[in-house]
Design a protein around this motif. Structure first.
Motif, short mmCIF file in Angstrom:
data_model
loop_
_atom_site.label_atom_id
_atom_site.label_comp_id
_atom_site.label_asym_id
_atom_site.label_seq_id
_atom_site.Cartn_x
_atom_site.Cartn_y
_atom_site.Cartn_z
N MET A 99 36.53 -9.41 0.87
CA MET A 99 36.88 -9.19 2.27
C MET A 99 37.16 -10.47 3.04
O MET A 99 37.86 -10.45 4.05
CB MET A 99 35.79 -8.39 2.94
N PHE A 100 36.60 -11.59 2.62
CA PHE A 100 36.83 -12.84 3.33
C PHE A 100 37.84 -13.71 2.58
O PHE A 100 38.84 -14.12 3.15
CB PHE A 100 35.53 -13.61 3.52
N ASN A 101 37.60 -13.97 1.30
CA ASN A 101 38.49 -14.88 0.55
C ASN A 101 39.81 -14.22 0.16
O ASN A 101 40.88 -14.74 0.49
CB ASN A 101 37.77 -15.41 -0.69
N ALA A 102 39.74 -13.11 -0.55
CA ALA A 102 40.98 -12.46 -1.00
C ALA A 102 41.80 -11.97 0.20
O ALA A 102 43.02 -12.11 0.22
CB ALA A 102 40.66 -11.31 -1.94
N ALA A 103 41.13 -11.40 1.19
CA ALA A 103 41.85 -10.93 2.38
C ALA A 103 42.53 -12.10 3.08
O ALA A 103 43.69 -11.99 3.51
CB ALA A 103 40.89 -10.21 3.32
N LYS A 104 41.84 -13.21 3.20
CA LYS A 104 42.42 -14.40 3.86
C LYS A 104 43.65 -14.89 3.10
O LYS A 104 44.63 -15.30 3.72
CB LYS A 104 41.37 -15.50 3.96
N ASP A 133 33.21 1.04 -4.10
CA ASP A 133 32.42 1.31 -5.30
C ASP A 133 32.37 0.05 -6.15
O ASP A 133 33.31 -0.77 -6.13
CB ASP A 133 33.06 2.43 -6.13
N TYR A 134 31.27 -0.09 -6.91
CA TYR A 134 31.06 -1.29 -7.72
C TYR A 134 30.52 -0.90 -9.10
O TYR A 134 29.82 0.10 -9.24
CB TYR A 134 29.98 -2.20 -7.14
N GLU A 135 30.78 -1.77 -10.07
CA GLU A 135 30.09 -1.75 -11.34
C GLU A 135 29.69 -3.18 -11.65
O GLU A 135 30.51 -4.10 -11.50
CB GLU A 135 30.97 -1.20 -12.47
N VAL A 171 26.93 -12.54 -14.12
CA VAL A 171 27.31 -11.15 -14.33
C VAL A 171 28.71 -10.96 -13.77
O VAL A 171 29.17 -11.74 -12.94
CB VAL A 171 26.32 -10.17 -13.64
N ARG A 172 29.39 -9.93 -14.26
CA ARG A 172 30.72 -9.60 -13.74
C ARG A 172 30.59 -8.36 -12.87
O ARG A 172 29.96 -7.37 -13.27
CB ARG A 172 31.68 -9.33 -14.90
N ILE A 173 31.15 -8.44 -11.69
CA ILE A 173 31.14 -7.30 -10.78
C ILE A 173 32.58 -6.89 -10.53
O ILE A 173 33.41 -7.72 -10.17
CB ILE A 173 30.43 -7.65 -9.45
N MET A 229 46.49 0.78 -8.62
CA MET A 229 45.21 0.31 -8.14
C MET A 229 44.74 -0.83 -9.02
O MET A 229 44.90 -0.80 -10.22
CB MET A 229 44.25 1.48 -8.18
N ALA A 230 44.19 -1.80 -8.39
CA ALA A 230 43.60 -2.92 -9.13
C ALA A 230 42.16 -3.09 -8.67
O ALA A 230 41.87 -3.03 -7.48
CB ALA A 230 44.39 -4.20 -8.86
N ARG A 231 41.28 -3.28 -9.62
CA ARG A 231 39.90 -3.61 -9.27
C ARG A 231 39.82 -5.09 -8.95
O ARG A 231 40.52 -5.90 -9.55
CB ARG A 231 38.96 -3.29 -10.42
N TYR A 232 38.98 -5.42 -8.02
CA TYR A 232 38.70 -6.82 -7.72
C TYR A 232 37.55 -7.24 -8.63
O TYR A 232 36.53 -6.56 -8.72
CB TYR A 232 38.31 -6.97 -6.25
N VAL A 233 37.73 -8.34 -9.35
CA VAL A 233 36.72 -8.81 -10.30
C VAL A 233 36.12 -10.11 -9.79
O VAL A 233 36.84 -11.04 -9.43
CB VAL A 233 37.34 -9.01 -11.70
N TYR A 234 34.79 -10.14 -9.78
CA TYR A 234 34.07 -11.31 -9.30
C TYR A 234 33.00 -11.69 -10.32
O TYR A 234 32.22 -10.85 -10.75
CB TYR A 234 33.41 -10.99 -7.95
N HIS A 235 33.01 -12.94 -10.74
CA HIS A 235 32.00 -13.45 -11.66
C HIS A 235 30.92 -14.12 -10.83
O HIS A 235 31.17 -15.12 -10.15
CB HIS A 235 32.63 -14.43 -12.66
N CYS A 236 29.73 -13.55 -10.87
CA CYS A 236 28.65 -13.96 -9.98
C CYS A 236 27.55 -14.67 -10.77
O CYS A 236 26.93 -14.07 -11.65
CB CYS A 236 28.08 -12.73 -9.29
N PRO A 237 27.30 -15.95 -10.45
CA PRO A 237 26.20 -16.64 -11.14
C PRO A 237 24.85 -16.06 -10.71
O PRO A 237 24.68 -15.66 -9.56
CB PRO A 237 26.35 -18.09 -10.68
#
Length: 142
Positions: free
Chosen positions: A38-43, A99-101, A82-84, A1-9
Motif C-alpha cells: 500500500m505504501f511502496n508499490a502504490a507509490k 487475503d494473505y498466505e 518467510v514469503r508472504i 490478477m497478480a499476487r503481491y509477493v513480499y519476502h519478510c525477514p
C-alpha cells in the motif's frame, strides 16, 4: 490478477519460548507485507493516498503449522525469512478485503484476511475509495 509477493525477514524478537514465531507476531509480518503493497508499490504507481490513512476494521488468522525461527531461508549471517503472498479479495465503496498466505520453507504456514477502511485522518472518519485506488487494487484482485 497478480499476487503481491513480499519476502519478510524474521527477527529474534519474533520467537516465543518454544523457538517458534509467536502467534501475535504473525499480525506484524502480515502488516509489513501490506504496508509494502500500500505504501511502496502504490507509490511506484503514482498513488500516495493510502499512505495518508487506512485503518484495519477486522483481522482473521488461521494457523496451519508452526514457523520455526531457524527454518526460514536464512543463510550464514542473513536472517531467516518467510514469503508472504497477498491479494485483494473484495473491493467495496469504502472498504476492501486483503487475503494473505504466509509460506515457510515452501509450505503454507498461515492464512489470513484483513478488512481495511480508507480513513480521513483530519476529519477522523472513513472515506470512500477513489478511482485511482480502485484501479490499483483491481490489479491485485483475485
Amino acid at each position: 490478477m497478480a499476487r503481491y509477493v513480499y519476502h519478510c525477514p524474521l527477527r529474534w524478537s519474533d520467537m516465543d519460548a518454544f523457538q517458534h514465531v509467536n502467534n501475535a507476531r504473525f499480525l506484524t509480518l502480515y502488516e509489513e507485507a501490506r504496508v509494502a503493497l500500500m505504501f511502496n508499490a502504490a507509490k511506484q504507481h503514482g498513488l500516495t493516498s493510502f499512505a495518508e490513512g487506512v485503518v484495519i476494521a477486522r483481522h482473521e488468522i488461521d494457523y496451519l503449522r508452526p514457523v520455526d525461527y531457524g527454518i526460514g531461508s536464512g543463510e550464514g549471517h542473513k536472517s531467516p525469512e518467510v514469503r508472504i503472498e497477498l491479494w485483494v479479495h473484495e473491493i467495496r465503496n469504502s472498504a476492501f478485503v486483503v487475503d494473505y498466505e504466509l509460506f515457510d520453507d515452501g509450505r503454507v504456514a498461515s492464512r489470513a484476511r484483513s478488512v481495511l477502511v480508507p480513513f480521513d485522518l483530519e476529519a477522523k472518519r472513513p472515506r470512500r475509495i477513489n478511482d485511482a485506488e480502485r484501479a490499483f487494487l483491481e490489479a491485485f484482485r483475485e
